[in-house]
Write an enzyme that holds these catalytic residues in place. Structure first.
Site, mmCIF file in Angstrom:
data_model
loop_
_atom_site.group_PDB
_atom_site.id
_atom_site.type_symbol
_atom_site.label_atom_id
_atom_site.label_comp_id
_atom_site.label_asym_id
_atom_site.label_seq_id
_atom_site.Cartn_x
_atom_site.Cartn_y
_atom_site.Cartn_z
ATOM 1 N N ALA A 72 -3.626 -10.402 -14.662
ATOM 2 C CA ALA A 72 -3.418 -9.728 -15.944
ATOM 3 C C ALA A 72 -2.083 -9.012 -15.956
ATOM 4 O O ALA A 72 -1.618 -8.511 -14.932
ATOM 5 C CB ALA A 72 -4.542 -8.734 -16.208
ATOM 6 N N PHE A 89 -3.859 -3.793 -16.420
ATOM 7 C CA PHE A 89 -5.270 -3.585 -16.117
ATOM 8 C C PHE A 89 -5.854 -2.351 -16.796
ATOM 9 O O PHE A 89 -7.008 -2.002 -16.557
ATOM 10 C CB PHE A 89 -5.472 -3.510 -14.602
ATOM 11 C CG PHE A 89 -5.444 -4.861 -13.944
ATOM 12 C CD1 PHE A 89 -6.609 -5.564 -13.715
ATOM 13 C CD2 PHE A 89 -4.238 -5.442 -13.579
ATOM 14 C CE1 PHE A 89 -6.588 -6.822 -13.132
ATOM 15 C CE2 PHE A 89 -4.200 -6.700 -12.996
ATOM 16 C CZ PHE A 89 -5.384 -7.392 -12.772
ATOM 17 N N ALA A 126 0.797 -1.229 0.000
ATOM 18 C CA ALA A 126 0.000 0.000 0.000
ATOM 19 C C ALA A 126 0.828 1.275 0.000
ATOM 20 O O ALA A 126 0.321 2.339 -0.370
ATOM 21 C CB ALA A 126 -0.942 0.000 1.206
ATOM 22 N N ASN A 127 2.079 1.192 0.402
ATOM 23 C CA ASN A 127 2.928 2.388 0.417
ATOM 24 C C ASN A 127 3.832 2.480 -0.808
ATOM 25 O O ASN A 127 4.664 3.377 -0.904
ATOM 26 C CB ASN A 127 3.780 2.425 1.694
ATOM 27 C CG ASN A 127 4.406 3.780 1.924
ATOM 28 O OD1 ASN A 127 3.743 4.807 1.804
ATOM 29 N ND2 ASN A 127 5.696 3.801 2.260
ATOM 30 N N HIS A 175 9.783 1.838 -19.526
ATOM 31 C CA HIS A 175 9.268 2.086 -18.185
ATOM 32 C C HIS A 175 10.271 2.909 -17.374
ATOM 33 O O HIS A 175 11.405 3.119 -17.794
ATOM 34 C CB HIS A 175 8.980 0.770 -17.452
ATOM 35 C CG HIS A 175 7.703 0.114 -17.865
ATOM 36 N ND1 HIS A 175 7.628 -0.709 -18.968
ATOM 37 C CD2 HIS A 175 6.439 0.171 -17.350
ATOM 38 C CE1 HIS A 175 6.380 -1.140 -19.107
ATOM 39 N NE2 HIS A 175 5.643 -0.619 -18.143
ATOM 40 N N HIS A 176 9.837 3.311 -16.196
ATOM 41 C CA HIS A 176 10.653 4.101 -15.270
ATOM 42 C C HIS A 176 11.887 3.324 -14.807
ATOM 43 O O HIS A 176 11.964 2.102 -14.932
ATOM 44 C CB HIS A 176 9.805 4.504 -14.061
ATOM 45 C CG HIS A 176 9.118 3.343 -13.411
ATOM 46 N ND1 HIS A 176 9.710 2.573 -12.442
ATOM 47 C CD2 HIS A 176 7.887 2.802 -13.625
ATOM 48 C CE1 HIS A 176 8.885 1.614 -12.062
ATOM 49 N NE2 HIS A 176 7.768 1.725 -12.768
ATOM 50 N N LYS A 212 11.698 -0.019 -12.404
ATOM 51 C CA LYS A 212 11.089 -1.311 -12.746
ATOM 52 C C LYS A 212 12.159 -2.394 -12.770
ATOM 53 O O LYS A 212 13.218 -2.216 -13.376
ATOM 54 C CB LYS A 212 10.365 -1.232 -14.093
ATOM 55 C CG LYS A 212 9.578 -2.500 -14.425
ATOM 56 C CD LYS A 212 8.627 -2.284 -15.583
ATOM 57 C CE LYS A 212 7.872 -3.558 -15.950
ATOM 58 N NZ LYS A 212 7.044 -4.065 -14.842
#
EC number: 1.17.1.8
Length: 269
Positions: free
Chosen positions: A123, A126, A11-12, A156-157, A160
């Site tokens: 997936a 999403f 969550a963080n 991507h950043h 990743k």
């Protein structure tokens, strides 16, 4: 209608924070829990602190307690913790939305096995737009099936950790499937040195990692005199988060393994 109770793993994290916001924004869902790893500096903080929300839900490392008060877990973390959470979800009869990428064959097999006992949406991406892109690629590959070289380029950043991205690999799987090929046999990941002429049966992959790129994906079909490029660019993680929450609402009450194509009804078209 009773709101669907959704917990967020990681969550963080960058994605987790946006997922908290997406759950808060959806009219039919409520945040029921927020998980982080033991030792995280965020433990005990309100799950919405990083996005300016007061959710009343403290970030915790107690998986059992969080799942006991949840209907669905959304997990965009890493393969090892996701698989641990998956087993807990099976035990607690909690559905799970898996956006984690980088699973090996054994990890994917574990997900398939778990789907016999709970509802799973697994997936590579999403985003509604990306999943529509997958649908388009299937048609394009069927038409451009001879004389076209196929390359997939993704960016991507800098943070990743897996490459190519799960989305790029899924693009390759869709194209290979349409052409009757096995991606494991025809994929080429990067090129260096004297590679010789291009094998026309291959699907090439190129990866960029830089800055704060949220997610860029291009499927290139090239032949003499023309090329077709199908590109999706994401500018905000909210597109992935909103799709994941949509999947969580959709899978409620179901058992089995699904992907975002099922959620959007594209597998029936």
């Amino acid at each position: 209608m009773t709101p669907l109770k959704i917990a967020i793993a990681g969550a963080n994290g960058r994605m987790g924070r946006v997922l908290v916001e997406a759950v808060n924004n959806h009219p039919d869902t409520v945040l029921s829990g927020a998980l982080e790893h033991s030792g995280s500096e965020a433990l005990g903080l309100d799950a919405g602190y990083a996005v300016g929300l007061k959710t009343g839900i403290a970030i915790s490392d107690d998986v059992d307690t969080v799942l006991a008060q949840s209907d669905v877990l959304i997990d965009f973390t890493r393969p090892e913790p996701t698989l641990k959470h998956l087993q807990k979800c099976v035990e607690k009869q909690v559905n799970i939305i898996i956006g984690t990428t980088g699973f090996d064959d054994a990890g994917k097999a574990a997900i398939r096995a778990a789907a016999e006992k709970t509802g799973i949406v697994f997936a590579a991406n999403f985003s509604v737009g990306v999943n529509l892109t997958f649908h388009i690629l299937d048609t394009v590959a069927l038409v451009l099936n001879e004389g076209y070289d196929i390359e997939i380029i993704e960016g991507h950043h800098r943070h990743k950790v897996d490459a190519p991205s799960g989305t790029a690999l899924r693009m390759g799987e869709v194209i290979a499937g349409a052409l009757g090929r096995d991606l494991k046999q025809c994929a080429v990941y990067g090129r260096e040195g004297h590679t010789g002429p291009r094998d026309p049966s291959t699907i090439g992959f190129a990866t960029v990692r830089a800055g704060d790129i949220v997610g860029d994906h291009t499927a290139l079909f090239a032949t003499d005199g023309e090329r077709v490029e199908i590109t999706h660019k994401a500018s905000s993680r909210m597109t992935f988060a909103a799709g994941a929450v949509r999947a969580a609402v959709w899978v409620n009450g179901k058992t089995g393994l699904y992907d975002m194509q099922d959620v959007l009804g594209l597998n029936n078209r």
